[in-house]
Design an enzyme around this catalytic site. Structure first.
Site, PDB file in Angstrom:
ATOM      1  CG  HIS A 194      -1.864  -1.093   1.380  1.00  0.00           C
ATOM      2  ND1 HIS A 194      -1.928  -1.903   2.487  1.00  0.00           N
ATOM      3  CD2 HIS A 194      -2.824  -1.536   0.547  1.00  0.00           C
ATOM      4  CE1 HIS A 194      -2.881  -2.800   2.325  1.00  0.00           C
ATOM      5  NE2 HIS A 194      -3.433  -2.608   1.158  1.00  0.00           N
ATOM      6  CE  LYS A 251     -10.846  -7.769   1.728  1.00  0.00           C
ATOM      7  NZ  LYS A 251      -9.765  -6.858   1.344  1.00  0.00           N
ATOM      8  NE  ARG A 258      -2.274  -7.825  -4.155  1.00  0.00           N
ATOM      9  CZ  ARG A 258      -3.015  -8.274  -3.158  1.00  0.00           C
ATOM     10  NH1 ARG A 258      -2.468  -8.466  -1.987  1.00  0.00           N
ATOM     11  NH2 ARG A 258      -4.288  -8.559  -3.341  1.00  0.00           N
ATOM     12  CB  SER A 290      -3.897  -6.747   4.741  1.00  0.00           C
ATOM     13  OG  SER A 290      -3.599  -5.485   4.238  1.00  0.00           O
TER      14      SER A 290
HETATM   15  O1  PNS Z   1      -8.880  -3.212   0.241  1.00  0.00           O
HETATM   16  P1  PNS Z   1     -10.200  -3.695  -0.312  1.00  0.00           P
HETATM   17  O2  PNS Z   1     -10.933  -4.565   0.694  1.00  0.00           O
HETATM   18  O3  PNS Z   1     -10.058  -4.354  -1.656  1.00  0.00           O
HETATM   19  O4  PNS Z   1     -11.078  -2.358  -0.531  1.00  0.00           O
HETATM   20  C1  PNS Z   1     -12.390  -2.452  -1.056  1.00  0.00           C
HETATM   21  C2  PNS Z   1     -13.155  -1.165  -0.774  1.00  0.00           C
HETATM   22  C3  PNS Z   1     -13.240  -0.918   0.714  1.00  0.00           C
HETATM   23  C4  PNS Z   1     -12.439  -0.005  -1.456  1.00  0.00           C
HETATM   24  C5  PNS Z   1     -14.575  -1.341  -1.405  1.00  0.00           C
HETATM   25  O5  PNS Z   1     -15.220  -2.432  -0.826  1.00  0.00           O
HETATM   26  C6  PNS Z   1     -15.432  -0.081  -1.234  1.00  0.00           C
HETATM   27  O6  PNS Z   1     -15.297   0.857  -1.995  1.00  0.00           O
HETATM   28  N1  PNS Z   1     -16.323  -0.085  -0.220  1.00  0.00           N
HETATM   29  C7  PNS Z   1     -17.213   1.028   0.034  1.00  0.00           C
HETATM   30  C8  PNS Z   1     -18.645   0.655  -0.350  1.00  0.00           C
HETATM   31  C9  PNS Z   1     -18.868   0.812  -1.857  1.00  0.00           C
HETATM   32  O7  PNS Z   1     -18.822   1.899  -2.391  1.00  0.00           O
HETATM   33  N2  PNS Z   1     -19.104  -0.306  -2.541  1.00  0.00           N
HETATM   34  C10 PNS Z   1     -19.390  -0.286  -3.977  1.00  0.00           C
HETATM   35  C11 PNS Z   1     -18.151  -0.445  -4.805  1.00  0.00           C
HETATM   36  S1  PNS Z   1     -17.867  -2.125  -5.064  1.00  0.00           S
END
Ligand code: PNS
Length: 158
Positions: free
Chosen positions: A16, A40, A89, A127
């Site tokens: 990150h 998650k 990645r 992570s």
């Molecule tokens: O590190 P991650 O878990 O891949 O991040 C994913 C994240 C948190 C960026 C994504 O789940 C997110 O944007 N969550 C907020 C809710 C949302 O807007 N969801 C719709 C987009 S899929």
């Protein structure tokens, strides 16, 4: 231009940090956004994830850490940003990232997602791997920023 780099950061890793360092060089303002992925279960709370990021990033002129528990596009509107930055990645990241990028664009056609490749030496890093290593006493000090390695180990070590 403001870029938003959203993620779970549970916890932030050197992968990150690589994206934060690269992205902050090509935008005026970078908001690192600790957000919630409903699929998650987090080990670190939202507040802890923000705190770890702040420790890792330190004081920088154009980088700030924020959190948000709703839709990413709503946050984008709130801060008047149109560009989401995500790190890739490997090919395995691509499918879910493409889905998220297109879902976000479907909600607001003005919002684009830019993908940056992480450095090769971070491409194996996640992570979840850091959490597992820390839980079982494995070495993580070359995988996470030095400011936070001990905090992660203290939280996770059995
Ligand atoms: O590190 P991650 O878990 O891949 O991040 C994913 C994240 C948190 C960026 C994504 O789940 C997110 O944007 N969550 C907020 C809710 C949302 O807007 N969801 C719709 C987009 S899929």
């Amino acid at each position: 231009m403001t870029f938003v780099y959203p993620g779970s950061f549970d916890p932030v890793t050197n992968g990150h940090m690589d994206i934060i360092n690269r992205a902050s060089k090509i935008c005026d303002r970078l908001i690192v956004l600790v957000s919630v992925n409903l699929s998650k279960n987090y080990v670190f709370s939202l507040e802890e994830r923000v705190e770890l990021l702040k420790l890792a990033i330190g004081k920088r002129d154009n980088v700030e850490v924020m959190s948000h528990t709703g839709l990413l596009v709503d946050f984008m509107h709130k801060v008047n940003a149109k560009t989401i930055i995500k790190g890739l990645r490997a090919v395995s990241d691509f499918e879910s990232e493409m889905q998220m990028a297109l879902l976000n664009r479907n909600l607001d056609n003005e919002i684009d997602t830019l993908f940056m490749m992480t450095s090769l030496n971070n491409s194996f890093l996640s992570s979840s791997a850091v959490r597992e290593l820390a839980r079982y006493g494995g070495k993580i000090d070359d995988l996470v920023p030095p400011e936070i390695a001990d905090i992660i180990i203290r939280k996770l070590k059995k």
